[in-house]
Design a protein around this motif. Structure first.
Motif, short mmCIF file in Angstrom:
data_model
loop_
_atom_site.label_atom_id
_atom_site.label_comp_id
_atom_site.label_asym_id
_atom_site.label_seq_id
_atom_site.Cartn_x
_atom_site.Cartn_y
_atom_site.Cartn_z
N GLY A 1 -7.73 5.54 -2.13
CA GLY A 1 -9.10 5.07 -2.16
C GLY A 1 -9.24 3.72 -2.83
N LYS A 2 -10.49 3.25 -2.98
CA LYS A 2 -10.75 2.00 -3.68
C LYS A 2 -11.85 2.21 -4.70
CE LYS A 2 -14.39 -0.26 -0.96
NZ LYS A 2 -14.81 -1.51 -0.31
N ALA B 1 -6.95 -1.02 0.58
CA ALA B 1 -7.72 -0.16 1.46
C ALA B 1 -8.10 -0.87 2.76
CB ALA B 1 -8.99 0.32 0.75
N SER C 1 -6.47 3.94 2.03
CA SER C 1 -7.91 4.14 1.88
C SER C 1 -8.25 5.62 1.83
CB SER C 1 -8.65 3.46 3.02
OG SER C 1 -10.04 3.67 2.93
N SER D 1 0.88 4.09 -2.97
CA SER D 1 0.42 5.43 -2.61
C SER D 1 1.54 6.45 -2.80
CB SER D 1 -0.06 5.45 -1.15
OG SER D 1 1.01 5.18 -0.26
N THR E 1 -7.25 -2.45 -5.14
CA THR E 1 -7.41 -1.36 -4.18
C THR E 1 -8.36 -1.73 -3.05
OG1 THR E 1 -9.15 -0.32 -5.54
CG2 THR E 1 -6.87 0.41 -5.88
N ASP E 2 -9.30 -2.64 -3.31
CA ASP E 2 -10.17 -3.13 -2.24
C ASP E 2 -9.31 -3.80 -1.15
OD1 ASP E 2 -12.79 -3.85 -1.10
OD2 ASP E 2 -12.28 -5.90 -1.66
N ALA F 1 0.83 -1.20 0.00
CA ALA F 1 0.00 0.00 0.00
C ALA F 1 0.86 1.25 0.00
CB ALA F 1 -0.92 -0.01 1.22
N LYS G 1 -5.25 2.11 6.30
CA LYS G 1 -6.16 3.26 6.40
C LYS G 1 -5.62 4.46 5.64
CE LYS G 1 -8.27 2.07 10.86
NZ LYS G 1 -8.50 2.49 12.26
#
Length: 342
Positions: free
Chosen positions: A180-181, A169, A176, A124, A165-166, A120, A173
């Protein structure tokens, strides 16, 4: 596992030619090409399919420009409510697959290990170098790698992006809240977009130091490195049919089949697994649809979730679990034309 099979009578070749058109997800594209080639041999029905991404498949369903759509990210309640005349859109599961992190690091041939939170942070834009301590912790071979990380991601609305992304996320946090997702998200501006799974694969192959995400079969077909991902049980898992099936077994199937199986529990579960669906209207009496075409849609779907399942594993997709298959058949049996049951 007991599987339902169709009878030859149900799939008898019609006396007149019927052709069907579909569009959507690139995630199952290799499988759908095989499905529809074999289905034509069995029934004489021509089915064409365009790989335009899940977002495109959902959009064309709402615009009623195709006989069926395809998506790896289930439609939201709000999007389904946009259907003309409130016609119910059904999600028919067809297969299970995995999204894997692929990379191109000159001099590194190992199957890298990725913790979900580290993955993640990479996507990001927080982790920017391959020799970052968070990566080196699980991958000592990266200690001397000075390459900056280049993110390859989808440029189109994508169910593969939704699954990926699900998962991210769920485990971060921060991800997310920033990326985002969804089928489209707020990727870092420095990332490079590719159209479809094949487009992301091409970006990674052509860009030293890059990392992307694709459906498992695209990594295998292109002979490109893909990593292991740490699951909820703390085990690093490399995606295969067994680990994908284990992820599905850990989550109950809902009656409308719109279920997420990312970040599944179980020591053997691959954490970035997902279903893929064909989208159809429950009432086929819309637009220029005919009863004959409606019957052809229903027969095609029944073949896919029964006889067609034997084609899944050869292309790197898992078969539907028995529970999912039964719910799919029940949904298909509910397809109608106006007030007439087909």
């Amino acid at each position: 596992m007991k599987k339902v099979l169709l009878t030859a009578t149900l799939l008898a070749t019609p006396a007149f030619a019927v052709s069907l058109q579909g569009a959507g997800a690139s995630f199952p594209y290799p499988l759908y090409l095989k499905y529809f080639a074999e289905y034509k041999k069995a029934t004489g029905t021509e089915v064409s399919y365009q790989s335009i991404g899940s977002g495109g498949g959902q959009r064309q369903m709402l615009e009623q420009t195709v006989d069926f759509g395809a998506t790896d990210g289930p439609m939201s309640d709000s999007d389904m409510a946009k259907a003309p005349d409130k016609n119910k859109i059904l999600h028919i599961p067809t297969a299970l697959g995995a999204v894997v992190p692929i990379y191109n690091i000159p001099g590194v041939d190992a199957s890298l290990k990725f913790d979900g939170k580290v993955l993640a942070d990479i996507f990001s834009g927080k982790i920017t170098k391959w020799n970052d301590p968070a990566l080196v912790k699980d991958n000592p071979e990266l200690k001397g790698v000075m390459f900056p990380i280049t993110i390859a991601r989808r440029a189109d609305g994508s169910g593969t992006t939704f699954i990926f992304t699900d998962y991210l996320a769920k485990v971060s946090k921060t991800f997310s809240g920033t990326v985002g997702k969804g089928t489209t998200v707020n990727w870092p501006q420095t990332s490079i977009g590719g159209k479809g799974n094949d487009g992301v694969t091409s970006v990674v192959k052509q860009t030293p130091g890059s990392i992307g995400y694709v459906e498992l079969i695209f990594a295998k077909q292109n002979n490109i490195d893909y990593g292991q991902v740490k699951n909820k049980a703390g085990k690093f898992i490399k995606a295969d049919l067994k680990s994908i099936t284990a992820a599905a077994a850990s989550k109950p199937m809902s009656n409308d089949t719109r279920v997420s199986i990312t970040d599944a529990s179980g020591a053997g579960s691959y954490p970035i697994s997902g279903y893929t669906w064909i989208l159809v209207y429950q009432n086929q009496d819309y637009g220029k649809q005919t009863e004959a075409k409606a019957k052809a849609v229903k027969n095609m779907l029944k073949w896919i979730v029964t006889d067609g399942q034997k084609l899944n594993e050869g292309l790197g997709y898992a078969e539907l679990p028995e529970k999912a298959q039964k719910i799919a058949i029940s949904l298909i049996n509910g397809i109608k034309f106006g007030n007439k049951k087909l």
